[in-house]
Design an enzyme around this catalytic site. Structure first.
Site, PDB file in Angstrom:
ATOM      1  CE  LYS A 175      -1.653   3.018   2.149  1.00 30.44           C
ATOM      2  NZ  LYS A 175      -1.338   4.450   1.826  1.00 30.44           N
ATOM      3  CB  SER A 228       4.113  10.057  11.298  1.00 33.91           C
ATOM      4  OG  SER A 228       2.820   9.506  11.215  1.00 33.91           O
ATOM      5  CB  CYS A 283      13.420   8.598   8.952  1.00 36.63           C
ATOM      6  SG  CYS A 283      14.402   7.285   8.244  1.00 36.63           S
ATOM      7  CD  GLU A 384       9.818  13.140  11.854  1.00 37.04           C
ATOM      8  OE1 GLU A 384       8.690  12.683  12.134  1.00 37.04           O
ATOM      9  OE2 GLU A 384      10.682  12.491  11.236  1.00 37.04           O
TER      10      GLU A 384
END
Ligand code: NAD
Length: 484
Positions: A175, A228, A283, A384
């Protein structure tokens, strides 16, 4: 590129989604809509899972060498379309072409490592665990697995998982990110050409409806999520509640610690690529520089000078060094953090707002932005941002710097810049981080190593890539035999 409506791919067939709901896919440099992505329904996910479940029955019995040959075919097809794949990543995401080439290369490397499955999947045994009794451990595929992917490495991330899962004899559903689904679409064209049996690899476009349908389907045995922290944490809990295995790689806030004895020139160069590569949307990106002791002023000055020289523009232009943010929403979030940083009292040394890129008035551009005087408790010091905003924190000594690193709720990555082995060892020993760089700006594990992460950056135990992936995608069965 024309504005196509993307299709799903399952049971070896490209299928139009029946869902009336779609989202536009936007080229973030031009602001142009390049495709519509369907938000597939629960029923469509169910059909994909059924196709994968059926395919599993034969695929699990296909010899590992034959499964590996599919990987070799895929690798060759990927090499032949290498440049098209990289350009597609730039068009859907905005990163610069060289970074997109790096992403495609790492994706291919994962296929290469997974092709080693005939040796990677071997079990082990021992004779005479008791007299006349032998014991063996065999690795078996477990069923249908799925990947839920983020927007920032839209091509590579599913390849941290799918090649290993499929090489081990499982079947698979990807996905992709609904924001950047184009390069996965192209990958599935290649998977189709590579002649995997129908149902072995499947693609379902969509959003959280599709994700929930995958997690709730009894036919899915495990999830690899990258995205996330709030979503990763919630999906990990949901997977566990359904009795499924999960590995959820999540958000980050990475520190680059610079000691007074660091070589400044290569350090500043590494900080530039770490903080501003992929416009800070990695990341593993360095989000904070922790400047230790006397290095602070000289380092800050050099960082600002180097960042001010970064050429911002359309990533397809080979001369450009930083592309746009990947969406209007991402741009607005980053602009919001710059305002917040000012309001919190940090000192804005370089302001990326209002950057103009000639010829691209509708692009989502924010230039390199630098704050000094950042404190770990400020929002820009702890949350973040996921954009080209670098905060500089001052620390008195190594111990204080290490404390700042370890106080973060995240534990994805971090780097130390030093010329002293003693500090390097202390850092690697004590830092609660999954991926550590010593005089390296982006500590990105190659395909045969696990892509690690700790604390709020990872939920699970076995990681993506390499041997961890083989363990995650198999069941271990122990057989103890005695013959009379
Ligand atoms: P995201 O969490 O918004 O989305 C990731 C995926 O989850 C998408 O496919 C999305 O459709 C799905 N999703 C979103 N909300 C959901 C919900 N409520 N329920 C079910 N599914 C949902 O993440 P993103 O913005 O696409 O990616 C950026 C994030 O990914 C950053 O936090 C970044 O640090 C992280 N990331 C982590 C790693 C790592 O290895 N640790 C690598 C790359 C990116």
């Amino acid at each position: 590129m024309s504005c196509v409506r993307l299709k799903n791919y399952f049971d070896g067939t490209w299928t139009e989604s029946a869902s009336p709901d779609t989202l536009p896919v936007t080229n973030p440099a031009t602001g142009e809509v390049i495709a519509q992505v369907p938000l597939s329904t629960t029923e469509e996910v169910g059909r994909a899972v059924e196709a994968a479940r059926l395919a599993f029955e034969d695929w699990r019995q296909t010899p590992p060498y034959a499964r590996a040959r599919c990987m070799f075919r895929l690798k060759n097809l990927m090499e032949a379309r290498f440049e098209d794949l990289a350009r597609t990543v730039v068009e859907e995401h905005g990163k610069i072409i060289d970074e997109a080439r790096g992403e495609v290369r790492r994706g291919i490397e994962n296929v290469e490592v997974a092709a080693g499955v005939p040796s990677l999947m071997m079990g082990y045994n021992m004779e005479d665990v008791s007299q006349g009794i032998d014991e063996e451990c065999v690795y078996q595929p477990a069923g249908v697995f799925c990947c839920v992917a983020p927007f920032n490495f839209p091509f590579m991330v599913p390849l941290w998982f799918m090649p290993y899962a499929v090489a081990c004899g499982n079947t698979y559903i990807v996905k992709p990110s609904e924001q950047c689904p184009m390069s996965q679409n192209m990958l599935f064209e290649l998977l189709d050409e590579a002649d995997f049996p129908p149902g072995v690899v499947n693609l379902i476009n969509g959003d959280k409806v599709a994700v929930n349908a995958l997690l709730e389907h009894p036919g899915v045995v495990g999830l690899s999520f990258v995205g996330s922290t709030p979503v990763g944490k919630a999906l990990y809990a949901k997977a566990a509640a359904q009795g499924k295995r999960a590995q959820c790689q999540s958000g980050a806030k990475n520190c680059l610690v610079v000691m007074p004895d660091a070589e400044l020139e290569p350090t500043v160069a590494a900080i530039m690529t770490s903080a501003f590569g992929t416009a800070g949307q990695r990341c593993l990106a360095g989000a904070l520089v922790v400047a230790v002791g006397a290095v602070h002023d000289a380092l800050t000055e050099r960082i600002v000078q180097a960042a001010a020289r970064i050429r911002v523009g359309n990533g397809l232009d080979e001369r450009v060094q930083m592309g746009p943010l990947s969406s209007r929403r991402a741009m607005e979030r980053v602009l919001g953090y710059i305002e917040k940083g000012e309001a919190e009292g940090a000192k804005l040394l370089l302001d990326g707002r209002g950057v103009k890129v000639e010829g691209y008035p509708r692009g989502f551009f924010v230039g390199p932005t630098i704050f000094s005087g950042v404190m770990p408790e400020m929002a820009i010091g702890r949350e973040e941002i996921f954009g080209p905003v670098l905060g500089i924190i001052q620390a008195q000594d190594f111990d204080e710097a290490l404390e700042i690193v370890n106080a973060s709720p995240y534990g994805n990555a971090g780097s130390l810049f030093t010329s002293r082995g003693k500090y390097a060892r202390e850092f690697r020993y004590w830092a609660r981080l999954g991926n550590i760089g010593i005089n390296i700006g982006i500590a990105a594990p190659i395909a045969s190593f696990p892509f690690s992460g700790m604390k709020e950056s990872f939920f699970g135990d076995l990681h993506g890539q390499g041997r961890d992936a083989i363990e995650f995608f198999t069941d271990r069965k122990v057989v103890i035999s005695r013959w009379f």
